[in-house]
Design an enzyme around this catalytic site. Structure first.
Site: not given
Ligand SMILES: Cc1ncc(COP(=O)(O)O)c(C=O)c1O
Length: 419
Positions: A226, A269, A336-337
């Protein structure tokens, strides 16, 4: 109102070379940026000795996964195919957490057979897993009832969220765990994506730490991903001083008071990969109507969905005319949007037909959300810039599919067979 601040692309000469040699549209990933973000997060969480998993949904290219493996991260996988890919890249099963939501019985069985820890976010699924595999190790995803994120669609906790077991259901979780002799080794939460506010983060963390007191000691508490990144020019990144004093320090204090001191895991991520990526596109058409000027490019929302899905901002830079005067454009794709728009009323160095544009910070949730299905446009090629280990070089890591190959795929899958 038109924004006039511009953001600089990384290594513009190299990007132009990629556009000439590999063509467009192409995603380019800078490995050094990924390694630097890992180093930064490790440094900032050293006090609590946090273990890092990579949420591979952000960018699951095998070359990116290999970097994560070299850097000794684990994996957060959310589907059987993600799990299989992580195993094929060489991650040990005990470094992978399987966090699919609404798992089927078959998916649970598959992950269990691979020797991977399941992270279960529904009471009924926990019950089914316990019945099928009594005595197993398991992690439970809770909903701390506090969510956050850059857009409603990515808030993954709180009253409106489908994810996790409400934290108030601790007694019910325990009953299921005891009934089947499950070993609850971890508690997990992930409250959303693109979070810059460390205060909210800590509020949610407090909830899971308090909840943990209702369970026998666990081996780890996984605080999810997150962490946000700055997409806009001039925007500040995550305030790590704040992160230190408002998240890491209190976490450390809290855990020091806990005799069993569970390990802390994070599973980012976006933070690790967003800023490593650039999407290179070429302008085919510049056209003006009385209200606005459109720059039409050879890519679209099926390659980079975030602007259409979330209204997300990605900075755009004209690599072919870096010193041009900024002029406002709507930068639009070839799908096409009407919503197929990368940027609206955005100042970019004057654009001519044939120019190459860099769409920045697209390393996370760019290619991983791309699809060739709608309008039948092949997905972009992909390039890795190894950086320090091979200065000035790049490597094609994702071949461009031709229209003929894409059609062959469609026809191949459509072949009907007798039962
Ligand atoms: C369970 C879980 N962990 C980690 C992440 C990674 O989130 P972020 O890319 O915001 O760090 C997500 C993203 O949807 C997730 O669903």
């Amino acid at each position: 109102m038109t924004e006039t601040l511009l953001k600089s692309p990384p290594q513009p000469e190299l990007l132009l070379r990629v556009a000439e040699r590999v063509g467009t549209p192409t995603y380019v990933y800078f490995a050094d940026v990924i390694r630097e973000r890992i180093r930064l997060l490790r440094e900032r969480t050293a006090r609590i000795d946090a273990r890092l998993l990579y949420a591979m949904k952000a960018n699951g290219h095998p070359a990116v996964l290999s970097i994560m493996k070299e850097e000794n991260l684990g994996i957060d996988a959310v589907s059987p195919a993600e799990l299989l890919l992580a195993l094929r890249v060489g991650f040990d099963p005990d470094r992978i957490l399987f966090s699919a939501n609404n798992m089927t019985d078959d998916e649970m069985e598959f992950a269990h057979r691979q020797g991977v820890l399941l992270n279960v976010g529904e009471l009924s699924r926990l019950e089914r897993y316990g019945r099928a595999h009594p005595g197993s190790r398991v992690c439970v995803r809770v909903n701390p009832r506090i969510g956050a994120g850059h857009h409603d669609h990515v808030i993954t906790a709180g009253p409106d969220s489908k994810f996790g077991i409400p934290v108030e259901a601790a007694a019910e979780i325990l009953r299921i765990v005891e009934r089947h002799g499950l070993r609850l080794v971890g508690l997990h939460q992930h409250i959303g994506s693109g979070i810059m506010d460390t205060g909210t983060l800590w509020s949610a963390i407090r909830v899971i730490l308090e909840a943990a007191k209702h369970f026998p000691p666990v081996e780890f508490i996984n605080l999810g991903g997150g962490l946000g990144v700055p997409y806009r020019p001039g925007e500040a990144g995550l305030d790590f001083e704040n992160f230190d004093t408002r998240v890491v320090e209190p976490l450390d204090e809290f855990l020091t008071g806990d005799a069993s001191r569970p390990a802390v895991w994070f599973e980012p991520g976006r933070f690790l990969t967003a800023e490593c990526g650039v999407l290179l596109v070429r302008v085919n058409t510049v056209k003006a109507n009385p209200e606005r000027t459109f720059a039409g490019v050879d890519s679209g929302m099926t390659h980079l969905l975030r602007p259409a899905l979330y209204g997300s901002y990605h900075a755009v830079s004209n690599l072919s005319n870096p010193d041009g005067d900024p002029v406002p454009y709507d930068i639009v794709g070839n799908i096409c949007e009407t919503g197929d728009r990368f940027a609206r009323d955005r100042a970019v160095q004057e654009i001519r037909e044939g120019d190459v544009l860099a769409i920045l910070d697209t390393g996370a949730y760019g290619m991983s959300m791309a699809s060739p299905s709608y309008n039948l446009r092949p997905v972009p090629a992909e390039v890795l810039v190894p950086g320090e280990s091979d200065p000035g070089r790049f490597r094609v890591i994702g071949r461009r599919q031709t229209a003929a190959e894409l059609v062959a795929d469609v026809l191949g899958r459509a072949e009907s067979r007798r039962d």
